[in-house]
Design a protein around this motif. Structure first.
Motif, PDB file in Angstrom:
ATOM      1  N   ARG A  19       0.853  -1.183   0.000  1.00 61.69           N
ATOM      2  CA  ARG A  19       0.000   0.000   0.000  1.00 61.69           C
ATOM      3  C   ARG A  19       0.888   1.231   0.000  1.00 61.69           C
ATOM      4  NH1 ARG A  19      -5.199  -0.865  -1.279  1.00 61.69           N
ATOM      5  NH2 ARG A  19      -5.841  -2.829  -0.398  1.00 61.69           N
ATOM      6  N   GLU A  20       0.449   2.260  -0.678  1.00 61.18           N
ATOM      7  CA  GLU A  20       1.194   3.502  -0.702  1.00 61.18           C
ATOM      8  C   GLU A  20       1.010   4.219   0.626  1.00 61.18           C
ATOM      9  OE1 GLU A  20      -0.165   6.688  -3.287  1.00 61.18           O
ATOM     10  OE2 GLU A  20       1.904   6.870  -3.975  1.00 61.18           O
ATOM     11  N   VAL A  21       2.117   4.566   1.254  1.00 63.83           N
ATOM     12  CA  VAL A  21       2.100   5.302   2.516  1.00 63.83           C
ATOM     13  C   VAL A  21       2.699   6.663   2.251  1.00 63.83           C
ATOM     14  CG1 VAL A  21       2.913   5.346   4.902  1.00 63.83           C
ATOM     15  CG2 VAL A  21       2.354   3.165   3.826  1.00 63.83           C
ATOM     16  N   ARG A  22       2.046   7.695   2.749  1.00 62.71           N
ATOM     17  CA  ARG A  22       2.507   9.062   2.523  1.00 62.71           C
ATOM     18  C   ARG A  22       2.957   9.674   3.840  1.00 62.71           C
ATOM     19  NH1 ARG A  22       1.751  11.476  -2.184  1.00 62.71           N
ATOM     20  NH2 ARG A  22       0.736  10.276  -3.793  1.00 62.71           N
ATOM     21  N   CYS A  23       3.880  10.616   3.718  1.00 61.04           N
ATOM     22  CA  CYS A  23       4.404  11.327   4.880  1.00 61.04           C
ATOM     23  C   CYS A  23       3.271  12.106   5.555  1.00 61.04           C
ATOM     24  CB  CYS A  23       5.522  12.273   4.439  1.00 61.04           C
ATOM     25  SG  CYS A  23       6.208  13.254   5.790  1.00 61.04           S
ATOM     26  N   ARG A  24       3.256  12.066   6.879  1.00 58.28           N
ATOM     27  CA  ARG A  24       2.196  12.761   7.617  1.00 58.28           C
ATOM     28  C   ARG A  24       2.366  14.269   7.605  1.00 58.28           C
ATOM     29  NH1 ARG A  24       2.392  10.317  13.262  1.00 58.28           N
ATOM     30  NH2 ARG A  24       4.460   9.686  12.669  1.00 58.28           N
ATOM     31  N   MET A  25       3.582  14.757   7.318  1.00 60.97           N
ATOM     32  CA  MET A  25       3.793  16.209   7.295  1.00 60.97           C
ATOM     33  C   MET A  25       3.628  16.801   5.901  1.00 60.97           C
ATOM     34  SD  MET A  25       6.855  17.107   9.947  1.00 60.97           S
ATOM     35  CE  MET A  25       6.938  18.788   9.405  1.00 60.97           C
ATOM     36  N   CYS A  26       4.317  16.216   4.920  1.00 65.05           N
ATOM     37  CA  CYS A  26       4.337  16.847   3.599  1.00 65.05           C
ATOM     38  C   CYS A  26       3.500  16.099   2.563  1.00 65.05           C
ATOM     39  CB  CYS A  26       5.776  16.978   3.099  1.00 65.05           C
ATOM     40  SG  CYS A  26       6.590  15.406   2.784  1.00 65.05           S
ATOM     41  N   GLY A  27       3.135  14.852   2.833  1.00 62.07           N
ATOM     42  CA  GLY A  27       2.289  14.108   1.920  1.00 62.07           C
ATOM     43  C   GLY A  27       3.024  13.382   0.801  1.00 62.07           C
ATOM     44  N   ARG A  28       4.351  13.409   0.801  1.00 63.56           N
ATOM     45  CA  ARG A  28       5.103  12.698  -0.237  1.00 63.56           C
ATOM     46  C   ARG A  28       5.030  11.193   0.003  1.00 63.56           C
ATOM     47  NH1 ARG A  28      10.526  16.276   0.237  1.00 63.56           N
ATOM     48  NH2 ARG A  28       9.715  18.177  -0.684  1.00 63.56           N
ATOM     49  N   PRO A  29       5.110  10.395  -1.059  1.00 64.36           N
ATOM     50  CA  PRO A  29       5.113   8.938  -0.864  1.00 64.36           C
ATOM     51  C   PRO A  29       6.386   8.477  -0.163  1.00 64.36           C
ATOM     52  CG  PRO A  29       5.014   9.505  -3.219  1.00 64.36           C
ATOM     53  CD  PRO A  29       5.105  10.776  -2.461  1.00 64.36           C
ATOM     54  N   LEU A  30       6.235   7.532   0.757  1.00 66.40           N
ATOM     55  CA  LEU A  30       7.376   7.007   1.508  1.00 66.40           C
ATOM     56  C   LEU A  30       7.824   5.689   0.895  1.00 66.40           C
ATOM     57  CD1 LEU A  30       6.122   7.694   5.119  1.00 66.40           C
ATOM     58  CD2 LEU A  30       7.680   9.062   3.742  1.00 66.40           C
ATOM     59  N   ARG A  31       9.134   5.524   0.765  1.00 72.59           N
ATOM     60  CA  ARG A  31       9.676   4.327   0.134  1.00 72.59           C
ATOM     61  C   ARG A  31      10.464   3.455   1.100  1.00 72.59           C
ATOM     62  NH1 ARG A  31       9.661   8.360  -3.485  1.00 72.59           N
ATOM     63  NH2 ARG A  31       8.861   7.974  -5.557  1.00 72.59           N
ATOM     64  N   GLY A  32      11.178   4.041   2.037  1.00 72.44           N
ATOM     65  CA  GLY A  32      12.009   3.290   2.976  1.00 72.44           C
ATOM     66  C   GLY A  32      11.172   2.598   4.038  1.00 72.44           C
ATOM     67  N   THR A  33      11.664   1.449   4.497  1.00 70.45           N
ATOM     68  CA  THR A  33      10.938   0.679   5.506  1.00 70.45           C
ATOM     69  C   THR A  33      10.796   1.467   6.809  1.00 70.45           C
ATOM     70  OG1 THR A  33      11.820  -1.345   4.544  1.00 70.45           O
ATOM     71  CG2 THR A  33      10.890  -1.516   6.740  1.00 70.45           C
ATOM     72  N   ALA A  34      11.889   2.073   7.260  1.00 72.69           N
ATOM     73  CA  ALA A  34      11.828   2.842   8.509  1.00 72.69           C
ATOM     74  C   ALA A  34      10.893   4.040   8.364  1.00 72.69           C
ATOM     75  CB  ALA A  34      13.229   3.307   8.907  1.00 72.69           C
ATOM     76  N   SER A  35      10.926   4.685   7.205  1.00 74.65           N
ATOM     77  CA  SER A  35      10.043   5.833   6.978  1.00 74.65           C
ATOM     78  C   SER A  35       8.587   5.390   6.944  1.00 74.65           C
ATOM     79  CB  SER A  35      10.392   6.518   5.659  1.00 74.65           C
ATOM     80  OG  SER A  35      11.677   7.056   5.708  1.00 74.65           O
ATOM     81  N   ARG A  36       8.325   4.261   6.321  1.00 78.61           N
ATOM     82  CA  ARG A  36       6.954   3.753   6.253  1.00 78.61           C
ATOM     83  C   ARG A  36       6.433   3.406   7.641  1.00 78.61           C
ATOM     84  NH1 ARG A  36       5.069   1.916   1.244  1.00 78.61           N
ATOM     85  NH2 ARG A  36       3.969   0.203   2.230  1.00 78.61           N
ATOM     86  N   GLY A  39       5.987   6.841   9.504  1.00 78.36           N
ATOM     87  CA  GLY A  39       5.012   7.725   8.878  1.00 78.36           C
ATOM     88  C   GLY A  39       5.584   9.079   8.503  1.00 78.36           C
ATOM     89  N   LEU A  40       6.910   9.223   8.611  1.00 80.01           N
ATOM     90  CA  LEU A  40       7.572  10.479   8.282  1.00 80.01           C
ATOM     91  C   LEU A  40       8.741  10.206   7.348  1.00 80.01           C
ATOM     92  CD1 LEU A  40       7.784  12.113  11.805  1.00 80.01           C
ATOM     93  CD2 LEU A  40       6.311  12.839   9.939  1.00 80.01           C
ATOM     94  N   GLY A  41       8.926  11.077   6.372  1.00 85.56           N
ATOM     95  CA  GLY A  41      10.080  10.975   5.497  1.00 85.56           C
ATOM     96  C   GLY A  41      11.330  11.434   6.223  1.00 85.56           C
ATOM     97  N   PRO A  42      12.514  11.171   5.658  1.00 85.78           N
ATOM     98  CA  PRO A  42      13.755  11.523   6.337  1.00 85.78           C
ATOM     99  C   PRO A  42      13.901  13.021   6.625  1.00 85.78           C
ATOM    100  CG  PRO A  42      14.196  10.253   4.335  1.00 85.78           C
ATOM    101  CD  PRO A  42      12.735  10.491   4.402  1.00 85.78           C
ATOM    102  N   SER A  43      13.522  13.873   5.690  1.00 83.32           N
ATOM    103  CA  SER A  43      13.673  15.314   5.923  1.00 83.32           C
ATOM    104  C   SER A  43      12.668  15.818   6.959  1.00 83.32           C
ATOM    105  CB  SER A  43      13.536  16.088   4.620  1.00 83.32           C
ATOM    106  OG  SER A  43      12.282  15.834   4.029  1.00 83.32           O
ATOM    107  N   CYS A  44      11.451  15.320   6.932  1.00 84.94           N
ATOM    108  CA  CYS A  44      10.449  15.742   7.922  1.00 84.94           C
ATOM    109  C   CYS A  44      10.796  15.199   9.308  1.00 84.94           C
ATOM    110  CB  CYS A  44       9.064  15.274   7.500  1.00 84.94           C
ATOM    111  SG  CYS A  44       8.466  16.103   6.017  1.00 84.94           S
ATOM    112  N   ASP A  45      11.336  13.998   9.373  1.00 86.02           N
ATOM    113  CA  ASP A  45      11.749  13.417  10.645  1.00 86.02           C
ATOM    114  C   ASP A  45      12.892  14.230  11.245  1.00 86.02           C
ATOM    115  OD1 ASP A  45      11.620  11.437  12.692  1.00 86.02           O
ATOM    116  OD2 ASP A  45      13.440  10.547  11.873  1.00 86.02           O
ATOM    117  N   ALA A  46      13.806  14.699  10.399  1.00 86.24           N
ATOM    118  CA  ALA A  46      14.918  15.525  10.882  1.00 86.24           C
ATOM    119  C   ALA A  46      14.421  16.866  11.415  1.00 86.24           C
ATOM    120  CB  ALA A  46      15.931  15.746   9.766  1.00 86.24           C
ATOM    121  N   LYS A  47      13.336  17.384  10.847  1.00 89.17           N
ATOM    122  CA  LYS A  47      12.778  18.643  11.343  1.00 89.17           C
ATOM    123  C   LYS A  47      12.151  18.468  12.721  1.00 89.17           C
ATOM    124  CE  LYS A  47      11.656  20.329   6.743  1.00 89.17           C
ATOM    125  NZ  LYS A  47      10.550  20.556   5.800  1.00 89.17           N
ATOM    126  N   LEU A  48      11.483  17.342  12.944  1.00 93.13           N
ATOM    127  CA  LEU A  48      10.832  17.102  14.226  1.00 93.13           C
ATOM    128  C   LEU A  48      11.794  16.604  15.290  1.00 93.13           C
ATOM    129  CD1 LEU A  48       7.469  15.414  13.214  1.00 93.13           C
ATOM    130  CD2 LEU A  48       7.838  17.702  14.090  1.00 93.13           C
TER     131      LEU A  48
END
Length: 70
Positions: A19-36, A39-48
């Motif tokens: 299933r396509e999982v999108r970032c909870r902050m920016c809405g971009r599709p997530l590809r990495g297992t840890a990001s999926r 629920g946050l992409g690497p750049s959004c996770d670094a911001k939080l």
């Protein structure tokens, strides 16, 4: 909030259908297992969660004269 629901259109990924999982902050599709999982992409996770500041120890070695007879 964009991408808060993990059930999106099916995306073929190998043998199983993922299933396509999108970032909870920016809405971009997530590809990495840890990001999926998070629920946050690497750049959004670094911001939080910014990296912890480097803590230097204040311990210093004192110069001492050698003990006589040792």
């Amino acid at each position: 909030m964009p991408g808060s629901e993990p059930d999106g259109p099916a995306v073929p990924g190998g043998d199983a259908v993922r299933r396509e999982v999108r970032c909870r902050m920016c809405g971009r599709p997530l590809r990495g297992t840890a990001s999926r999982r998070s629920g946050l992409g690497p750049s959004c996770d670094a911001k939080l969660h910014p990296p912890a500041p480097e803590i230097r120890t204040r311990r210093r070695e004192a110069e001492q004269d050698p003990i006589p007879g040792v």
